[in-house]
Design a protein around this motif. Structure first.
Motif, PDB file in Angstrom:
ATOM      1  N   VAL A 109      -7.269  -4.489   2.504  1.00  0.00           N
ATOM      2  CA  VAL A 109      -6.069  -3.925   2.793  1.00  0.00           C
ATOM      3  C   VAL A 109      -5.151  -4.784   1.998  1.00  0.00           C
ATOM      4  O   VAL A 109      -4.769  -5.967   2.160  1.00  0.00           O
ATOM      5  CB  VAL A 109      -5.593  -3.645   4.172  1.00  0.00           C
ATOM      6  CG1 VAL A 109      -4.213  -2.788   4.251  1.00  0.00           C
ATOM      7  CG2 VAL A 109      -6.667  -3.017   4.990  1.00  0.00           C
ATOM      8  N   PRO A 110      -4.350  -4.539   0.991  1.00  0.00           N
ATOM      9  CA  PRO A 110      -3.502  -4.892   0.140  1.00  0.00           C
ATOM     10  C   PRO A 110      -2.150  -5.219   0.962  1.00  0.00           C
ATOM     11  O   PRO A 110      -1.756  -4.084   1.641  1.00  0.00           O
ATOM     12  CB  PRO A 110      -3.253  -4.278  -1.142  1.00  0.00           C
ATOM     13  CG  PRO A 110      -3.823  -2.694  -0.656  1.00  0.00           C
ATOM     14  CD  PRO A 110      -4.733  -2.851   0.303  1.00  0.00           C
ATOM     15  N   VAL A 111      -1.940  -6.354   0.947  1.00  0.00           N
ATOM     16  CA  VAL A 111      -0.697  -6.722   2.069  1.00  0.00           C
ATOM     17  C   VAL A 111       0.188  -7.665   1.334  1.00  0.00           C
ATOM     18  O   VAL A 111      -0.307  -8.652   0.572  1.00  0.00           O
ATOM     19  CB  VAL A 111      -1.212  -7.616   3.210  1.00  0.00           C
ATOM     20  CG1 VAL A 111       0.001  -7.993   4.201  1.00  0.00           C
ATOM     21  CG2 VAL A 111      -2.027  -6.742   4.260  1.00  0.00           C
ATOM     22  N   LEU A 112       1.552  -7.252   1.130  1.00  0.00           N
ATOM     23  CA  LEU A 112       2.613  -8.383   0.515  1.00  0.00           C
ATOM     24  C   LEU A 112       3.041  -9.249   1.599  1.00  0.00           C
ATOM     25  O   LEU A 112       3.544  -8.855   2.560  1.00  0.00           O
ATOM     26  CB  LEU A 112       3.689  -7.495   0.082  1.00  0.00           C
ATOM     27  CG  LEU A 112       4.648  -8.291  -0.680  1.00  0.00           C
ATOM     28  CD1 LEU A 112       4.177  -8.568  -2.270  1.00  0.00           C
ATOM     29  CD2 LEU A 112       5.974  -7.556  -0.904  1.00  0.00           C
ATOM     30  N   MET A 113       2.864 -10.494   1.385  1.00  0.00           N
ATOM     31  CA  MET A 113       3.065 -11.722   2.406  1.00  0.00           C
ATOM     32  C   MET A 113       4.387 -12.156   1.679  1.00  0.00           C
ATOM     33  O   MET A 113       4.534 -12.586   0.848  1.00  0.00           O
ATOM     34  CB  MET A 113       2.210 -12.649   2.633  1.00  0.00           C
ATOM     35  CG  MET A 113       0.824 -11.945   2.652  1.00  0.00           C
ATOM     36  SD  MET A 113       0.516 -11.532   4.558  1.00  0.00           S
ATOM     37  CE  MET A 113       0.945 -12.890   5.382  1.00  0.00           C
ATOM     38  N   CYS A 114       5.494 -11.941   2.444  1.00  0.00           N
ATOM     39  CA  CYS A 114       6.772 -12.682   2.290  1.00  0.00           C
ATOM     40  C   CYS A 114       6.851 -14.090   2.727  1.00  0.00           C
ATOM     41  O   CYS A 114       6.352 -14.457   3.872  1.00  0.00           O
ATOM     42  CB  CYS A 114       7.935 -11.923   2.831  1.00  0.00           C
ATOM     43  SG  CYS A 114       7.986  -9.933   2.149  1.00  0.00           S
TER      44      CYS A 114
END
Length: 120
Positions: free
Chosen positions: A10-15
């Protein structure tokens, strides 16, 4: 600063924990745009990036931010300890419990919990 990670495919944008506060719809749209550009399905934001008003539901800031994520089909994870906010608001406790039962907004303690949720 953000980085794209794959957790259970699952592609997840981590801030990053450091960075500007997420204070409203404009900030949410910036994150959604970045996430969409990078192909993410979820955006993970450390809890400390949200101002106190996000956790005071009467301000409706959380609702407006979550609504933007829903409109664009993007999931949002508030990651980290929010216990100090939960201690002062039973409405927030209910909101967190309901959100964690869905597929749009999760309040999670750590990345391990995130991996568990994305696995299922």
């Amino acid at each position: 600063m953000t980085s794209l990670e794959k957790i259970h495919d699952v592609p997840v944008l981590m801030c990053a924990a450091e960075g500007a506060a997420i204070e409203g719809e404009r900030d949410a749209l910036d994150l959604i745009g970045d996430a969409t550009y990078q192909g993410a399905r979820w955006v993970v934001v450390p809890a400390q990036r949200f101002g106190d008003d996000f956790f005071h539901l009467r301000t409706r800031i959380a609702g407006h931010i979550v609504q933007k994520f829903a409109q664009y089909g993007m999931g949002l994870v508030v990651l980290g300890d929010i216990s100090r906010h939960l201690k002062t608001s039973s409405a927030l406790e209910d909101f967190v419990r309901e959100s964690n039962g869905g597929r749009q907004l999760w309040f999670l303690q750590d990345k391990e919990q995130l991996a568990d949720r994305l696995q299922g």
